[in-house]
Scaffold this active site. Sequence first.
Site, mmCIF file in Angstrom:
data_model
loop_
_atom_site.group_PDB
_atom_site.id
_atom_site.type_symbol
_atom_site.label_atom_id
_atom_site.label_comp_id
_atom_site.label_asym_id
_atom_site.label_seq_id
_atom_site.Cartn_x
_atom_site.Cartn_y
_atom_site.Cartn_z
ATOM 1 N N ASP A 32 10.585 -0.326 25.798
ATOM 2 C CA ASP A 32 11.437 -1.492 25.961
ATOM 3 C C ASP A 32 11.281 -2.339 24.692
ATOM 4 O O ASP A 32 10.372 -2.091 23.886
ATOM 5 C CB ASP A 32 11.007 -2.272 27.204
ATOM 6 C CG ASP A 32 11.801 -3.552 27.384
ATOM 7 O OD1 ASP A 32 13.023 -3.517 27.192
ATOM 8 O OD2 ASP A 32 11.184 -4.586 27.709
ATOM 9 N N ASP A 295 7.473 -3.959 30.500
ATOM 10 C CA ASP A 295 6.677 -5.085 31.000
ATOM 11 C C ASP A 295 7.363 -5.903 32.084
ATOM 12 O O ASP A 295 6.709 -6.673 32.778
ATOM 13 C CB ASP A 295 6.344 -6.040 29.840
ATOM 14 C CG ASP A 295 7.549 -6.877 29.445
ATOM 15 O OD1 ASP A 295 8.554 -6.288 29.010
ATOM 16 O OD2 ASP A 295 7.506 -8.107 29.599
#
Length: 468
Positions: A32, A295
């Site tokens: 990400d 996350d």
Amino acid sequence: MVGTGVGAVNGLLIKGGAVLEVAHHVQTVVFDKTNTITTGRAVVGRKIHYVDEVKTGDGLEEWNTFLQNLPVTKTDLPLWFACCAELKSEHPLGRAILNSGQEIFGHDILKPVDKGIKASEKMDELSVSEFQVFPGMGVQSTLNGIKKHGSCVVRVGNRSWARGFEDEEKILNEEDSAADVDVKSMRSQGQVAVYVSVKPLFCETFCVIGTIGIIDPIKAEAKPTVLALQKMGVEVWMCTGDHELTAQAVARSVGIHEDNVCSSVKPEGKADLIRRLQRRRARNGLGNKVAVVGDGINDAVALAQADLGIAIGAGTEVAVEAADVVLVRSLLYDVAVSLHLSRVVFDRIRYNFVWAMGYNLIALPFAAGLFYPFTDWTLPPAFAGLMMAFSSVSVVISSLLLRTYVKPEILEDGTLVEHGCTSYCQCFGVVDRLFNCLFGNPFAARSWRRVSHEEEEDFCEIESTSMV
């Protein structure tokens, strides 16, 4: 068990021995961007307002009255509305907007200080309600208590969302506005750009009143980690909801190939990318696995879909729960360390297997009296039992030597400098070659890096939308 204990000592929370087995076969890692490759400690850059350009038709006078009843100036209006919308947000970019606003308006956003006069002294009590997060699009809140106008809906997010549409295709044919031009300029500089829009009660549609550019610095360890993974033979991807211009700028900075960048992707689109990468590996006939590093809430679906989910320790509880490995220290270096540890552990397992097999193949003929006709000598039963015990004890001691593992140092160019005898044992490669000779699949000849034209087309079909 020893491997998971070693991981815990080195800041890796590994959820079971099966996770190490999967990590050993990982050949693709998907990152990400926000708060993973970047620090997540974003700061607001450019702020541009278009308050005077809003077209309200016959409601121009009412629009001007609406602006006069707000506690901030036109210049600060987009940032103030964005802060109101992001008051309950947990997203790093939302917190960056709020922090920037508190520096200007004071700690209480709903009671901004303007030229020394508190807003509460000249208008009704303001409040925010109905806060909603729309993954892949943005956030929405309702601002209540505006004098003479009651309330208005505020949106912060991507181009289509800010204009009141949930589908990007509905505005693809629209001409670029001044806001669109400014947003493209911000994104070309690597900034994350968001639109701010409001919908008062007297308006039928959302009015874009400003854009905000957010600078999210790249982590210092991001590029060395990517280079280290590439030197370990791992293919590195980046999948983000940010616009393509921003994503490509970040990818170039950390060394990820532009063909391995998927941008403007919704959470379900991230999971779709993982499924396509997994199918690509399956068609190649190899046991390669796909790992995802993320996350946030937007990454939870992809983390669960991946063969190996790796969560940043400072991330959301949802991401940590969905992941198989948690980076307790939130250091990207530990992504490479986790894969390195899994390889060391399985090299040790192979070493133990080859050692035990070779030891028993040599010792069994002695214990069975194979050489008695030639030497008139037999192995005493007590000594044979001792040798059998030594076989098991040697394997246990060899496994316990994993406790001497020292995680490798990762240099700026991605080179892994290994320390400790446990890591060096794998360098000779003799055990690997012998193990692969005995148990390798001679028919898996196609390289995992080879992708057919059909497989490449799969990645063009991922559901996406231009988002925050």
